[in-house]
Design a protein around this motif. Structure first.
Motif, mmCIF file in Angstrom:
data_model
loop_
_atom_site.group_PDB
_atom_site.id
_atom_site.type_symbol
_atom_site.label_atom_id
_atom_site.label_comp_id
_atom_site.label_asym_id
_atom_site.label_seq_id
_atom_site.Cartn_x
_atom_site.Cartn_y
_atom_site.Cartn_z
ATOM 1 N N LYS A 124 -7.468 3.525 0.753
ATOM 2 C CA LYS A 124 -6.309 4.364 0.411
ATOM 3 C C LYS A 124 -5.838 4.087 -1.010
ATOM 4 C CE LYS A 124 -4.399 4.977 5.068
ATOM 5 N NZ LYS A 124 -3.221 4.732 5.954
ATOM 6 N N ILE A 125 -5.783 2.811 -1.348
ATOM 7 C CA ILE A 125 -5.333 2.446 -2.696
ATOM 8 C C ILE A 125 -6.271 3.016 -3.751
ATOM 9 C CG2 ILE A 125 -5.047 0.493 -4.260
ATOM 10 C CD1 ILE A 125 -4.018 -1.118 -1.866
ATOM 11 N N ILE A 126 -7.567 2.846 -3.547
ATOM 12 C CA ILE A 126 -8.548 3.335 -4.530
ATOM 13 C C ILE A 126 -8.471 4.844 -4.654
ATOM 14 C CG2 ILE A 126 -11.024 3.613 -4.928
ATOM 15 C CD1 ILE A 126 -11.368 0.802 -3.709
ATOM 16 N N GLU A 127 -8.345 5.523 -3.544
ATOM 17 C CA GLU A 127 -8.293 6.982 -3.560
ATOM 18 C C GLU A 127 -7.116 7.496 -4.376
ATOM 19 O OE1 GLU A 127 -7.956 10.678 -0.332
ATOM 20 O OE2 GLU A 127 -8.288 8.628 0.356
ATOM 21 N N THR A 168 0.837 -1.206 0.000
ATOM 22 C CA THR A 168 0.000 0.000 0.000
ATOM 23 C C THR A 168 0.866 1.248 0.000
ATOM 24 O OG1 THR A 168 -1.753 -1.170 1.180
ATOM 25 C CG2 THR A 168 -1.811 1.236 1.233
ATOM 26 N N ARG A 169 1.958 1.212 0.782
ATOM 27 C CA ARG A 169 2.856 2.375 0.788
ATOM 28 C C ARG A 169 3.504 2.568 -0.579
ATOM 29 N NH1 ARG A 169 4.141 0.350 6.048
ATOM 30 N NH2 ARG A 169 5.966 -0.754 5.238
ATOM 31 N N VAL A 170 3.850 1.465 -1.243
ATOM 32 C CA VAL A 170 4.439 1.578 -2.584
ATOM 33 C C VAL A 170 3.412 2.120 -3.568
ATOM 34 C CG1 VAL A 170 5.469 0.300 -4.495
ATOM 35 C CG2 VAL A 170 6.091 -0.264 -2.137
ATOM 36 N N ILE A 171 2.207 1.584 -3.508
ATOM 37 C CA ILE A 171 1.159 1.985 -4.464
ATOM 38 C C ILE A 171 0.796 3.453 -4.300
ATOM 39 C CG2 ILE A 171 -1.276 1.622 -5.083
ATOM 40 C CD1 ILE A 171 -0.821 -1.363 -4.291
ATOM 41 N N THR A 172 0.719 3.902 -3.073
ATOM 42 C CA THR A 172 0.316 5.293 -2.826
ATOM 43 C C THR A 172 1.504 6.243 -2.787
ATOM 44 O OG1 THR A 172 0.369 4.887 -0.426
ATOM 45 C CG2 THR A 172 -1.740 4.576 -1.562
ATOM 46 N N GLY A 173 2.668 5.766 -3.205
ATOM 47 C CA GLY A 173 3.853 6.612 -3.201
ATOM 48 C C GLY A 173 3.841 7.629 -4.334
ATOM 49 N N LEU A 218 -14.960 -0.781 -3.335
ATOM 50 C CA LEU A 218 -14.566 -1.450 -4.573
ATOM 51 C C LEU A 218 -15.565 -1.180 -5.684
ATOM 52 C CD1 LEU A 218 -13.347 -4.873 -3.125
ATOM 53 C CD2 LEU A 218 -11.932 -3.119 -4.189
ATOM 54 N N LEU A 219 -16.858 -1.280 -5.380
ATOM 55 C CA LEU A 219 -17.875 -0.993 -6.388
ATOM 56 C C LEU A 219 -17.826 0.474 -6.808
ATOM 57 C CD1 LEU A 219 -20.845 -3.047 -4.931
ATOM 58 C CD2 LEU A 219 -19.585 -3.523 -7.018
ATOM 59 N N LYS A 220 -17.578 1.330 -5.836
ATOM 60 C CA LYS A 220 -17.478 2.757 -6.149
ATOM 61 C C LYS A 220 -16.309 3.024 -7.091
ATOM 62 C CE LYS A 220 -17.208 7.294 -3.911
ATOM 63 N NZ LYS A 220 -17.120 8.004 -2.609
ATOM 64 N N THR A 273 -9.865 -3.138 4.543
ATOM 65 C CA THR A 273 -10.763 -2.111 3.986
ATOM 66 C C THR A 273 -10.120 -0.737 4.034
ATOM 67 O OG1 THR A 273 -12.698 -3.394 4.649
ATOM 68 C CG2 THR A 273 -13.038 -1.051 4.215
ATOM 69 N N ILE A 274 -9.421 -0.459 5.127
ATOM 70 C CA ILE A 274 -8.730 0.838 5.250
ATOM 71 C C ILE A 274 -7.667 0.975 4.166
ATOM 72 C CG2 ILE A 274 -7.311 2.260 6.768
ATOM 73 C CD1 ILE A 274 -8.646 0.849 9.150
ATOM 74 N N LEU A 275 -6.892 -0.107 3.975
ATOM 75 C CA LEU A 275 -5.844 -0.063 2.944
ATOM 76 C C LEU A 275 -6.448 0.043 1.542
ATOM 77 C CD1 LEU A 275 -3.429 -2.818 4.331
ATOM 78 C CD2 LEU A 275 -3.330 -0.346 4.701
ATOM 79 N N ILE A 276 -7.527 -0.698 1.297
ATOM 80 C CA ILE A 276 -8.161 -0.670 -0.026
ATOM 81 C C ILE A 276 -8.698 0.721 -0.336
ATOM 82 C CG2 ILE A 276 -10.161 -1.533 -1.300
ATOM 83 C CD1 ILE A 276 -9.644 -4.271 0.013
#
Length: 1092
Positions: free
Chosen positions: A293-296, A218-223, A332-334, A288-291
């Motif tokens: 962040k990733i989606i955002e 998650t840290r890599v993805i949101t970097g 996820l649906l959003k 869910t918290i990580l997901i």
């Protein structure tokens, strides 16, 4: 270099090298060993694998500090051996794994060793090659509980490299190696398909790493975006594959409530995770918290491949983990629905594919929890929708509406659960009504008028290629991006497709009637609801959805159509009619002169002075757009119903034809487009076909409405549109209606003259097109002689031959005799034998079969109509309204064209129209003078000798005087002068005088007047266009009297010395023979060249 295929040969070569490396660990020895290995076959290497690996492993395990270059060489050589062989022992696999992992670890700092990037990359590649070299089921025996510490150590090393390294190459290599370690490799044969027990065993093992892997990734993805999209894509793939494997519903439902204790050490056993219900719930909540962040972060990533991978993440997690990650279903649906209208076509296509897959698998509709989550999300979005539409910018509105559209697509028929809630339906409708509010400040909509009678007749060809759903460009108050409007249309169409159509139509019809403020937006929504209900432009991803039946759709369309065409909603104020408002305002314009009888001054009739309050621009704009939206709606209804719309044609066609004749350009264009939509839907080939097939019903309506003109003031427009878009077959049907129109005009000439004159203009234009005069095609060519080069091609070749031959004395004598004879005839001294010859001429023959020679045959219908119309035009030429006078002059011009073949009717009418026409030419607004001169040209071409004396007496002196007066002004004027009315008047007169002189066959004295008046315009000081027009006058004069024209031009400038054809004749010296250049030289030379 020879290849050693047998182990014995290879052993003989490799043994001394391995012994040397064991004794002395140097880079050179390692490189020499690797060079020798390249000469050994893979089969021989496999037999000698452990023997070759021993010195390499010994070098790695030797205590004490070692050079990085040496370790790198050993790892590279080790990787080469593993890439050519298979590891068939579990112990060897585990030991090599530990030894390679230790190369990147610093025992002192207990973290990644500070080594070179080359060594890091070599170790990562070695680990990847090692895992791929595991033979068969050896790879599965590797993943046992006892390996957990070493595996966790390697996973943490790789995650650290992926997160902390700056090199993109190392980051990507570390992520791929991690993917291999977690058995999520992209290779087709690695690993083999796992059974249920093996999946459970691996899932229990990997579950221990899930928190660390998910948080680090998650840290890599949101970097930072600068790390490159490949790093983010790889991280996302590992994230959803790992989570989708560990939390797969298929695995979790087979997990027993009691954990079985593995036969391992206590410390290792503590690391094991039991995936029971509480652990799944807690882990799902944290994920869910990580997901989120990733989606955002990823949903707005600039690279489309990252967003595409997000779609894959949503698909995998929702399909495999819809029970374990139920809390993450909403985000996820959003995310999925938010990417439906992504700017990338690849992302859009994948989103649509996933949505269709979800619909087929009934992931949402068949899952009560998901459906509830979606409904709740839609409820929440509907609640905040009005506020968001009011506060967000265009990009924010785009995201919010994309979300709403995605929810509607996913819910499908279940959207009615939300629409059945009055509060939420009101919020959704309020938001749609609010965001669709139009901007009414654009004055161009009211300004753009349509006075051209030919624009509609050309419409079938130009509109036939346009898509049916192409609508007029409009401007909204709260957004400018066209994509927002496209999304709004799609949302309304989906509501119409899946929602309760009766409920939605009733609701928006109430808003339509409730307030003028909501009316346009409600009409737009209603139009799209009907399109959606018919399934047009709607992608149905849900199977077995029952659409609205054609009968129900036709009933709903009928009710909307009645509301649209209701008098209160159809006949709105869209302009201020000058002809109905009273008097006219007179303005003086400096520098603009018309042809008048006095001092050549002009008064220009301008806009009316309004005596009562006029509607505002905004209100007229609003009315125009409301009518256009309703017209578009009728076109949409036609396409929605198809052939069934024929049943509504009787109630829809007449109102649309009324608007097709509207003066407002936007309304006229929209109505024409609607008529084309009706043609396509009902199977008509063109507008002409549509009108001809329904002409009986239309003519009957016109006839009835003409009797109550005060109640139906727009009736003439229907007839006007019919005439412009039909053919001669319509004439028998409308002949009686034309007489009704003329009778009504006689009754209401002071109030409704403008609308009736427009109808008459359309009528005469149609007659002129339907019944062309084929006997006068030559005259049409003569009227185009304004260009200079045209005369040169029409000059007879005999004249050139005569000029080329030498002239004899006999020729001169015969020329003089002929001249004297013609002079006597002109003076009236006619010889007796000429009279005798005239008396002996035979009388005209009488047809013996004609029993009634004095009775004229009945006139053709078109001639009788043109005669009746021209009689009305004579009376209306003196109307006080300039606009009407201009239109009447155009109608009069067309009447002359239609009547040209019937001189017995044309000439008396021309005689009666002459006084009014002269008044228009000599004492009227310059605009009227221009039109009147056009009529004069037409009359001159059709009547000929009949107008000669009248023209010479009443018009020619004033024309000549006006040209002479205006010449000094135009000679001194600048380039802006060409845009003035005075210039246009001069140009029109000069262009028309030549054809008039030719068609009227003027005498020598009148021709001299014309030449004198036009002479000054041959000056180089005049504007170029006026010079060209003046040259065209002299070209026509050459055809009438070439000798006089030649003399006149040479008297102005003679380019060469004239020599007598015979010595007995005296030399002739003209005034222009002085040889000096003057302003007329260039134009005179060009004219003389044409004359030769």
């Amino acid at each position: 270099m020879a290849v050693f295929d047998t182990p014995e040969e290879a052993f003989g070569v490799l043994r001394p090298v391995c012994v040397q490396l064991t004794k002395t660990q140097t880079v050179e020895n390692v490189e020499y060993l690797q060079a020798q290995l390249r000469a050994v076959s893979d089969a021989a290497l496999q037999e000698l694998q452990q023997y070759i690996l021993f010195p390499l492993r010994f070098t790695l395990k030797t205590p004490g500090p070692k050079r990085e270059r040496l370790i790198q060489s050993v790892v590279e050589c080790l990787t080469f051996v593993l890439s050519s062989t298979c590891v068939k022992e579990r112990e060897l696999l585990q030991e090599l794994f530990s030894e390679l992992s230790a190369c990147l670890y610093s025992p002192n700092s207990q973290k990644l060793a500070a080594v070179s990037e080359e060594l890091k990359l070599a170790v990562i590649q070695g680990l990847s090659t090692l895992m791929h070299s595991a033979y068969g089921d050896i790879i599965l025996t590797f993943y046992e509980p006892s390996i957990l510490p070493r595996l966790g150590f390697a996973v943490s090393l790789l995650l650290g490299l992926a997160e902390q390294e700056k090199s993109k190459q190392i980051k990507i290599a570390a992520l791929k190696c991690l993917q291999i370690l977690l058995l999520q490799c992209d290779c087709q044969d690695h690993p083999r398909s796992l059974d249920e027990h093996e999946q459970k065993q691996l899932g229990d093992l990997f579950a221990s790493f899930l928190p660390g892997i998910s948080t680090a990734l998650t840290r890599v993805i949101t970097g930072d975006f600068k790390q490159g999209h490949n790093v983010v894509v790889s991280s996302l793939r590992i994230f959803y594959k790992t989570v989708g494997f560990i939390l797969a519903d298929e695995q979790l439902k087979r997990i027993s409530k009691v954990q079985t204790k593995p036969a391992v050490e206590h410390r290792v056993a503590e690391l094991m995770v039991h995936r029971e219900a509480d652990w799944v719930k807690n882990t799902g909540g944290k994920l869910t918290i990580l997901i989120k962040k990733i989606i955002e972060c990823v949903s707005v990533h600039p690279h489309w491949k990252v967003r595409l991978e997000l779609v894959e993440l949503v698909e995998v997690l929702l399909l495999k983990c819809n029970q374990s990650l139920v809390e993450s279903a909403g985000p996820l649906l959003k995310a999925l629905v938010g990417l439906i209208n992504d700017e990338s076509p690849e992302v859009q296509a994948q989103c649509s594919k996933v949505l269709r897959h979800f619909a087929q698998q009934r992931v949402v509709v068949g899952n009560g929890a998901f459906a509830d989550i979606l409904s709740e999300n839609l409820h929440s979005l509907a609640t905040s929708l009005p506020r968001l539409m009011n506060s967000q910018d265009d990009q924010g509105k785009l995201s919010t509406l994309s979300l709403l559209l995605g929810y509607l697509k996913l819910l499908g028929p279940k959207v009615n659960f939300v629409l059945n809630s009055v509060a939420h339906l009101q919020r959704i409708s309020k938001a749609l009504i609010q965001v669709l509010e139009l901007d009414m400040a654009d004055i161009k909509i009211v300004e753009e008028r349509c006075w051209n009678s030919d624009d509609l007749s050309a419409s079938p060809k130009t509109l036939a290629t346009q898509p049916w759903n192409q609508i007029q460009r409009r401007y909204f108050r709260f957004f400018t991006d066209e994509r927002v409007f496209l999304l709004l249309r799609q949302i309304c169409q989906l509501l119409g497709f899946y929602g309760n159509l009766y409920l939605l139509v009733d609701h928006f019809m109430e808003l339509y009637r409730e307030s003028v403020v909501y009316r346009k937006q409600a009409a737009m929504i209603l139009n799209e609801l009907i399109v959606g209900a018919a399934g047009l432009e709607v992608e149905d991803i849900h199977e077995k959805h029952i659409k609205t039946s054609p009968e129900e759709l036709r009933e709903i369309v009928t009710s909307i159509l009645e509301e649209y065409t209701n008098q209160e909603n159809w006949y709105l104020v869209t302009c201020v009619e000058a002809e109905e408002m009273g008097g006219e305002l007179t303005m003086k314009q400096s520098g603009l002169q018309a042809i008048t009888s006095g001092a050549h001054t002009c008064q220009v009739t301008s806009f009316p002075a309004f005596s009562k309050p006029s509607p505002t621009v905004c209100s007229m704009n609003s009315n125009i757009w409301q009518i256009c939206i309703q017209l578009e709606g009728i076109g949409h209804f036609a396409y929605a119903l198809g052939k069934d719309f024929c049943l509504l044609l009787m109630s829809a066609l007449y109102p649309v034809l009324e608007k097709a004749g509207d003066q407002t350009l936007l309304i006229r264009q929209t109505a024409t487009s609607t008529m084309m939509d009706i043609c396509h839907a009902c199977g008509y080939d063109s507008l002409q076909h549509l009108i001809n097939q329904n002409s009986d019903y239309l003519v009957n309506g016109i006839s009835l409405n003409l009797r109550h003109l005060a109640l139906h003031p727009h009736t003439p427009k229907v007839l006007e549109v019919m005439l412009r878009n039909s053919d001669a077959s319509l004439l028998p049907l409308v002949a009686d209606v034309v007489q009704d129109v003329l009778a009504t005009l006689d009754q209401f000439y002071d109030k409704r003259a403008a609308s009736f004159v427009s109808v008459l203009h359309a009528l005469l234009a149609a007659l002129a097109q339907w019944f062309p005069d084929t006997s006068n095609l030559g005259q049409l060519q003569e009227q185009t002689l304004g260009k200079e080069g045209s005369l040169l091609t029409q000059r007879p070749t005999t004249l050139e031959k005569e000029l080329q031959n030498s002239t004899t004395a006999e020729d001169i004598e015969q020329f003089l005799l002929n001249y004297l004879k013609e002079k006597n005839v002109a003076d009236g001294n006619v010889m007796d034998f000429d009279n005798e010859e005239e008396e002996q001429s035979l009388p005209p023959e009488v047809d013996e079969n004609d029993t009634h020679p004095d009775v004229e045959p009945p006139l053709p219908v078109q001639i009788q109509i043109a005669k009746d119309v021209m009689e009305r035009c004579i009376h209306l030429l003196s109307d006080k309204n300039l606009k009407i006078r201009l239109k009447v002059l155009d109608v009069l011009d067309l009447c002359v064209v239609v009547l040209q073949s019937h001189k017995n009717q044309l000439l008396p009418l021309a005689h009666r129209a002459w006084p009014s026409l002269v008044h228009r030419l000599t004492n009227d607004d310059p605009l009227a003078v221009l039109r009147a001169f056009k009529v004069l040209r037409t009359l001159g071409g059709k009547c000929g000798d009949f107008l000669r004396s009248r023209f010479c007496k009443d018009i020619l002196p004033k024309l000549a005087g006006s040209l002479v007066t205006q010449a000094p002004i135009s000679a001194k004027a600048g380039p802006i002068y060409s845009h003035t009315l005075a210039f246009k008047l001069q140009l029109a007169v000069l262009q028309g005088l030549g054809p008039l002189c030719e068609s009227l066959d003027l005498g020598e004295g009148d021709l001299n007047k014309v030449a004198d008046a036009c002479l000054i315009y041959l000056s180089a000081k005049q504007p170029v266009k006026l010079q060209e027009a003046a040259r065209s006058v002299f070209l026509h004069l050459m055809k009438v009297d070439p000798d006089s024209t030649w003399f006149f031009l040479n008297d102005l400038y003679c380019p060469e010395q004239l020599t007598p054809p015979h010595p007995c004749l005296h030399p002739v010296r003209l005034r222009g023979a002085a040889g000096q250049q003057n302003p007329y030289t260039a134009n005179v030379l060009r004219l003389l060249q044409e004359l030769q």
